[in-house]
Write a protein that holds these residues in place. Sequence first.
Motif, mmCIF file in Angstrom:
data_model
loop_
_atom_site.group_PDB
_atom_site.id
_atom_site.type_symbol
_atom_site.label_atom_id
_atom_site.label_comp_id
_atom_site.label_asym_id
_atom_site.label_seq_id
_atom_site.Cartn_x
_atom_site.Cartn_y
_atom_site.Cartn_z
ATOM 1 N N ASP A 1 72.814 -17.315 57.640
ATOM 2 C CA ASP A 1 71.674 -16.965 58.230
ATOM 3 C C ASP A 1 71.538 -17.682 59.573
ATOM 4 O O ASP A 1 71.007 -17.046 60.557
ATOM 5 C CB ASP A 1 70.547 -17.268 57.234
ATOM 6 C CG ASP A 1 70.503 -18.704 56.608
ATOM 7 O OD1 ASP A 1 71.496 -19.684 57.058
ATOM 8 O OD2 ASP A 1 69.573 -19.530 56.239
ATOM 9 N N HIS B 1 77.600 -15.441 51.995
ATOM 10 C CA HIS B 1 76.683 -14.541 52.107
ATOM 11 C C HIS B 1 75.297 -15.218 51.972
ATOM 12 O O HIS B 1 74.857 -16.065 51.319
ATOM 13 C CB HIS B 1 76.632 -13.322 50.971
ATOM 14 C CG HIS B 1 75.888 -12.288 51.306
ATOM 15 N ND1 HIS B 1 74.473 -12.128 51.040
ATOM 16 C CD2 HIS B 1 76.091 -10.965 51.924
ATOM 17 C CE1 HIS B 1 74.097 -10.883 51.354
ATOM 18 N NE2 HIS B 1 75.116 -10.375 52.130
ATOM 19 N N PRO B 2 74.463 -14.704 52.689
ATOM 20 C CA PRO B 2 72.859 -15.439 52.691
ATOM 21 C C PRO B 2 72.313 -15.507 51.427
ATOM 22 O O PRO B 2 71.682 -16.409 50.789
ATOM 23 C CB PRO B 2 71.854 -14.623 53.651
ATOM 24 C CG PRO B 2 72.991 -13.722 54.531
ATOM 25 C CD PRO B 2 74.292 -13.850 53.898
ATOM 26 N N ASN B 3 72.767 -14.385 50.528
ATOM 27 C CA ASN B 3 72.212 -14.466 48.956
ATOM 28 C C ASN B 3 72.433 -15.637 48.334
ATOM 29 O O ASN B 3 71.812 -15.965 47.332
ATOM 30 C CB ASN B 3 72.718 -13.137 48.314
ATOM 31 C CG ASN B 3 72.212 -11.921 48.642
ATOM 32 O OD1 ASN B 3 71.268 -11.816 49.503
ATOM 33 N ND2 ASN B 3 72.607 -10.788 48.258
ATOM 34 N N LEU B 4 73.641 -16.293 48.614
ATOM 35 C CA LEU B 4 74.099 -17.485 47.835
ATOM 36 C C LEU B 4 73.566 -18.836 48.427
ATOM 37 O O LEU B 4 73.900 -19.621 47.862
ATOM 38 C CB LEU B 4 75.620 -17.594 47.806
ATOM 39 C CG LEU B 4 76.227 -16.716 46.747
ATOM 40 C CD1 LEU B 4 76.078 -15.253 47.112
ATOM 41 C CD2 LEU B 4 77.682 -16.837 46.678
ATOM 42 N N GLY C 1 70.669 -21.684 46.888
ATOM 43 C CA GLY C 1 70.281 -21.111 45.572
ATOM 44 C C GLY C 1 71.646 -21.424 44.552
ATOM 45 O O GLY C 1 72.031 -20.537 43.715
ATOM 46 N N GLN D 1 72.515 -19.882 40.821
ATOM 47 C CA GLN D 1 71.878 -18.576 40.515
ATOM 48 C C GLN D 1 73.222 -17.735 40.204
ATOM 49 O O GLN D 1 74.440 -17.859 40.719
ATOM 50 C CB GLN D 1 71.226 -18.282 41.646
ATOM 51 C CG GLN D 1 69.768 -19.206 42.215
ATOM 52 C CD GLN D 1 68.935 -19.098 40.771
ATOM 53 O OE1 GLN D 1 68.677 -18.086 40.329
ATOM 54 N NE2 GLN D 1 68.580 -20.277 40.274
ATOM 55 N N VAL E 1 75.653 -14.611 40.322
ATOM 56 C CA VAL E 1 76.066 -13.733 40.899
ATOM 57 C C VAL E 1 76.865 -12.554 40.194
ATOM 58 O O VAL E 1 77.848 -12.886 39.527
ATOM 59 C CB VAL E 1 77.141 -13.918 42.279
ATOM 60 C CG1 VAL E 1 77.724 -12.756 42.867
ATOM 61 C CG2 VAL E 1 76.222 -15.000 43.331
ATOM 62 N N GLU F 1 78.349 -7.613 43.457
ATOM 63 C CA GLU F 1 77.194 -8.266 44.577
ATOM 64 C C GLU F 1 78.019 -9.063 45.554
ATOM 65 O O GLU F 1 79.170 -9.431 45.355
ATOM 66 C CB GLU F 1 76.520 -9.093 43.783
ATOM 67 C CG GLU F 1 75.366 -8.524 42.966
ATOM 68 C CD GLU F 1 74.238 -9.379 42.023
ATOM 69 O OE1 GLU F 1 73.419 -8.769 41.669
ATOM 70 O OE2 GLU F 1 74.663 -10.653 42.213
ATOM 71 N N ILE G 1 79.183 -11.600 48.346
ATOM 72 C CA ILE G 1 79.628 -12.759 48.404
ATOM 73 C C ILE G 1 79.713 -13.538 49.726
ATOM 74 O O ILE G 1 79.698 -14.609 49.849
ATOM 75 C CB ILE G 1 80.493 -13.382 47.288
ATOM 76 C CG1 ILE G 1 82.038 -12.696 47.456
ATOM 77 C CG2 ILE G 1 80.133 -13.431 45.930
ATOM 78 C CD1 ILE G 1 83.161 -13.379 46.669
ATOM 79 N N GLU H 1 80.472 -6.696 54.619
ATOM 80 C CA GLU H 1 80.139 -7.425 53.317
ATOM 81 C C GLU H 1 81.262 -7.625 52.402
ATOM 82 O O GLU H 1 82.107 -6.340 52.272
ATOM 83 C CB GLU H 1 78.892 -7.036 52.575
ATOM 84 C CG GLU H 1 77.479 -7.379 53.526
ATOM 85 C CD GLU H 1 76.391 -7.101 52.545
ATOM 86 O OE1 GLU H 1 76.425 -6.340 51.500
ATOM 87 O OE2 GLU H 1 75.316 -7.578 52.836
ATOM 88 N N THR I 1 79.593 -12.258 35.380
ATOM 89 C CA THR I 1 78.779 -13.093 36.400
ATOM 90 C C THR I 1 79.223 -14.444 36.281
ATOM 91 O O THR I 1 79.755 -14.970 35.699
ATOM 92 C CB THR I 1 77.505 -12.880 35.425
ATOM 93 O OG1 THR I 1 76.994 -11.549 35.665
ATOM 94 C CG2 THR I 1 76.442 -13.746 36.222
#
Lengths: 290, 290
Positions: free
Chosen positions: A177, B231-234, B237, B240, B242, B246, B248, B256, B264
Motif C-alpha cells: 500500500d 498483497h494489500p489484503n494481507l 490482518g 485472517q 485467505v 484469492e 496474495i 496479482e 484456506t
Amino acid sequence: MSEVQSIAIVGGTHGNELTGIQLVRHLQNSPTPYSDNFILSFILANAEAIAANVRFIDVDLNRQFHLDNLKSSNSMLYELNLAKILNQKIGPKHSPLTDLVIDIHNTTSAMGPTLIVLEDSDFYREMARYLKQHMPEANILLEDEVPYQEHPYLCTVGKRGIMLELGAQPQGVSRSDIFTQCQSMLQIILDYVDLHNKQALPSSEPVTTYRFGEVVLFPMDEEDQILGLVHPNLLDGDFQPVKINEPIFAMFDGSELLFKGDKTIYPHFVNEAAYKQSNVAFSTADKFMW
Amino acid sequence: MSEVQSIAIVGGTHGNELTGIQLVRHLQNSPTPYSDNFILSFILANAEAIAANVRFIDVDLNRQFHLDNLKSSNSMLYELNLAKILNQKIGPKHSPLTDLVIDIHNTTSAMGPTLIVLEDSDFYREMARYLKQHMPEANILLEDEVPYQEHPYLCTVGKRGIMLELGAQPQGVSRSDIFTQCQSMLQIILDYVDLHNKQALPSSEPVTTYRFGEVVLFPMDEEDQILGLVHPNLLDGDFQPVKINEPIFAMFDGSELLFKGDKTIYPHFVNEAAYKQSNVAFSTADKFMW
C-alpha cells in the motif's frame, strides 16, 4: 522562474528503507511517461547499505552533504566518500547539474505520505498546494530552520531538493500500500513540475503545513537508560495536536509525564527507529496555513 | 503433572526487539508479585546484540539450540557460544534446571499478542485456553511440526518453553501499548502456572488455535530480485483467512498473484522484517479448535 529540466529520483539513501529502492528499480526497468518532458535520472544512492539491508555502513549518508564535508579530504568513512561521489554526479552543491532532486524515504512513524521541503518559496509552496489538492491524505512538513543549502541532506546538492517520507513502515519491510502511495505521490510531483514549466498551474489554495520546531528526547536516568515510552495518545497519530499539560510519556513506573511547553505542538517522527540511538522520541512542529 | 517451580523470563534473544528487553529490565528492578510462588530468574539473553541494537551479531541466537549445536566444540560465531552458556545457565536441554522458559519477542507483522507453543499437551492447551479467556485479543500459534526438543529455539532448553510474540512493532522501536500488553500477557501466564501448580484451574473451553503449515516465499526473478509485494489484503490482518484463488501478491508490473493451494490458509508473520533475508513473505497455518 526558471524551468526544471533535469530531475534525479533517488532511493536507497538509507539502505533499509525499501520503498524508494524498489520504486527506483521499477522505474529503471519501465517506460517513463515523462521522458519527453524531463531529463530523468534514477539513482540508488547507497549500494553497500542496500546490499547489507542497513541504514548506513559507517555514518548516516543523509547527514553528509554539508559543504564542509564535501570539500574535506578523503575519509575512512564510506558514506563521507560516497557523498562526494554523489555530489559530483548530481550536484555539485552550489552549481548543480540537477534542477530538482527527489529523495525517497520511509519512516517507522505514522506520518503517512509526507512531503518535506526545506525552503519557504513560491516553487515549494505551490508544489505543496498542488500535492495536497491531488492527495488530500498527504502532509506537508517545512524544515526551514536553516537556509536550504546549509542542510546536510542529500537532496540539497540539487538546485532544488525535496524528500518524500512515507510511513509507517518498519525498516527492512516493504508494504504494497505504501509502494502504491509513493508511486502516486511521485507522479503528482512530476505533474506539478511539468505544469510549473509550462506556466499552466491552476489557481491554488493555502495548505495546512507543519514547520519543524525541535526534537524531544526520551526521559533518561543517570545511566542512560530510558525511563518511559512515548504515550499511547501519541501513537499512530503523527501531526495530531498535543496541548500543554497533556501526557507525552508513559513511564515504566506507571506515572505519566506531561507536556510542559508554552503552546500546542504537532509531534511527528514519533518512535522513528533510526533516532533511537540519539534518544529522540519525536519532533515537534507548529501548524500554519501556507 | 509435576509442579512448575523455576521460571526464566527472557528478553533480548533478539537485540532489536525492545519490549522483552525493557520488561525484563523493569522486572529486575521491581518487587515481583510472584516471588513467593516461583523461583524467578530474569535474563537478557544477547547482551552484545542488545548493545548494538541488532537482531544478532553473527547468527540468529534463537536458532542455535539444537542439541547438536550445544554439544559441538567452540565456534567463531558469537551466538553459537552464547547458546552454550545459556544452555548451562537455564538448561541444559534434556535435563534442565528450569521448569518453564518464557521468551519474549516482537514481530513487525500484525500478529497482536501471540502465544507460541511447541507441543500439543494438556499443560500448553490449558495455558492457551486460560490466556484466551483472560485476553480475548490474544492469538494461539502451535508449532508442533517437530517434537518439542528438536526445535532450535532458546525456550526449548527449559523443561517446558513458550514464546510471547508481540506485534506489529518495528525493530528498534518500543510502543507503550505493546509494552503494557506484554505485561498483562505475562501476568496471565504466571497466574495460569500458579493455578496449575495448585490444581485450582477453572474449567476451560476449546480455543481457536493456528497450527503452523509452511513458509511462502516472495516471487523472484532469476537475479534474485523480488517481483512483487505481499498483497494489500494481507496487510495488518495476520491470521485472517485467505481462500483458494484469492490474491496474495501485488506484482510491480500491476498484476496479482493468486493463492493456488488446496485449502484456506491463515497467513501470519506477514512481512516480518527478519525473514526478508530468506525471502519469506509469510507463514501459513491451519485453524482448529484446541
